[in-house]
Design an enzyme around this catalytic site. Structure first.
Site, mmCIF file in Angstrom:
data_model
loop_
_atom_site.group_PDB
_atom_site.id
_atom_site.type_symbol
_atom_site.label_atom_id
_atom_site.label_comp_id
_atom_site.label_asym_id
_atom_site.label_seq_id
_atom_site.Cartn_x
_atom_site.Cartn_y
_atom_site.Cartn_z
ATOM 1 N N LYS A 149 9.202 -0.717 -3.503
ATOM 2 C CA LYS A 149 8.711 -1.286 -2.032
ATOM 3 C C LYS A 149 9.808 -0.472 -0.854
ATOM 4 O O LYS A 149 10.588 -1.002 -0.969
ATOM 5 C CB LYS A 149 7.973 -2.572 -2.053
ATOM 6 C CG LYS A 149 7.468 -3.416 -0.798
ATOM 7 C CD LYS A 149 7.160 -4.599 -0.643
ATOM 8 C CE LYS A 149 6.185 -5.083 0.118
ATOM 9 N NZ LYS A 149 6.036 -6.809 -0.106
ATOM 10 N N GLU A 155 2.642 -7.489 -7.715
ATOM 11 C CA GLU A 155 3.696 -8.022 -7.139
ATOM 12 C C GLU A 155 4.712 -8.830 -8.226
ATOM 13 O O GLU A 155 3.820 -10.187 -8.093
ATOM 14 C CB GLU A 155 4.140 -8.029 -5.896
ATOM 15 C CG GLU A 155 5.183 -8.034 -4.857
ATOM 16 C CD GLU A 155 5.090 -7.955 -3.288
ATOM 17 O OE1 GLU A 155 5.810 -7.755 -2.194
ATOM 18 O OE2 GLU A 155 3.589 -8.263 -2.917
ATOM 19 N N CYS A 200 2.380 -3.976 -1.921
ATOM 20 C CA CYS A 200 1.558 -5.000 -0.501
ATOM 21 C C CYS A 200 1.286 -4.620 0.563
ATOM 22 O O CYS A 200 0.622 -3.114 1.037
ATOM 23 C CB CYS A 200 2.644 -6.236 -1.144
ATOM 24 S SG CYS A 200 2.040 -8.208 -0.253
#
Length: 256
Positions: free
Chosen positions: A108, A40, A141
């Site tokens: 995300k 990330e 994540c």
């Protein structure tokens, strides 16, 4: 058989040219892999206090350079980066193919903590692609901590979900416990590529891993920079689902 590679490390925050050079070095080291996943925010740096729209010039050019690296290597690259269109920031993963083209951008969806929520606009749409004979979903994540997001990928046919990550201390339970369970409960492969080292106010746990459809850990990193690889055999998916397939049994239970 699909060879998956994960790079656990960091780029050079604030220096796109140096980071692209690191991408080239790691990609060369991963020769023979079908898919290589970077953490990330690898291209730009992850935690950038005070980050605001317009502060990340040059990212699009750097992504074109990374696409050229993918083409030279004949490899799929999944690159964690922040994207900046001048008005909106997104925490993203960009998919670059062995043909040197971009094949998707995933933003995300589950933003973590006050800084991410104040800095980025959340994504709304899942992204997947076909590589090395597998259907590959993308998460980032904190996304992986929501069973519903990974289950949706599996129900849509993903056989592997790759997860660029910036997991920090003290949340190592995510890498140690949650990621193998996501593989097990969906009977898929998982590739979890974390950062290593530190950024302002953060220490990253490492512990990147590749998990099989029975929840088995096929490769696991410690805390230091490392290239992880594992060969993923689609036959393992079929074998795991032969006696009991959670996805089809779920459909019977719920009428999905």
């Amino acid at each position: 058989m699909t060879r998956l590679a994960l790079w656990q490390g960091a780029g050079v925050p604030g220096d796109l040219s140096a980071t692209v050079a690191e991408v080239a070095r790691v990609t060369e080291a991963a020769a023979g892999s079908d898919i290589l996943v970077f953490p990330e925010g690898f291209l730009t740096g992850y935690h950038i206090p005070g980050l605001a729209p317009g502060a990340l010039p040059g990212v699009e050019g750097a992504l074109r350079a990374v696409a050229a690296i993918a083409a030279r290597a004949g490899m799929w690259l999944v690159m964690g980066t922040h994207l900046d269109d001048g008005t909106t920031l997104r925490n993203a993963a960009v998919i670059l193919g062995p043909d040197g083209r971009e094949h998707g951008r995933y933003a995300k969806r589950a933003l973590f903590g006050a800084w991410e929520k104040a800095t980025f606009a959340p994504g709304t749409t899942p992204v997947s692609f076909d590589a090395g004979g597998l259907r590959v979903g993308v998460a980032i994540c904190y996304d992986v901590e929501f069973p519903e997001l990974i289950r949706a990928h599996a129900l849509a046919g993903a056989q592997l979900v790759v997860v660029p990550t910036a997991l920090m201390v003290p949340h190592d339970r995510v890498a140690r416990q949650i990621v193998p369970v996501r593989a097990l409960e969906n009977q898929i492969f998982m590739g979890y590529a974390n950062r290593a080292g530190t950024e302002p106010g953060l220490t990253f746990t490492g512990l990147s891993c590749i998990c099989g459809p029975g929840g088995e850990v096929l490769a696991r990193a410690g805390a230091e920079p490392v290239l992880l690889t594992a060969d993923l055999d689609p036959a393992a998916l079929r074998a795991e689902r032969a006696e009991a397939c959670y996805l089809s049994d779920l459909a019977e239970l719920t009428g999905l």
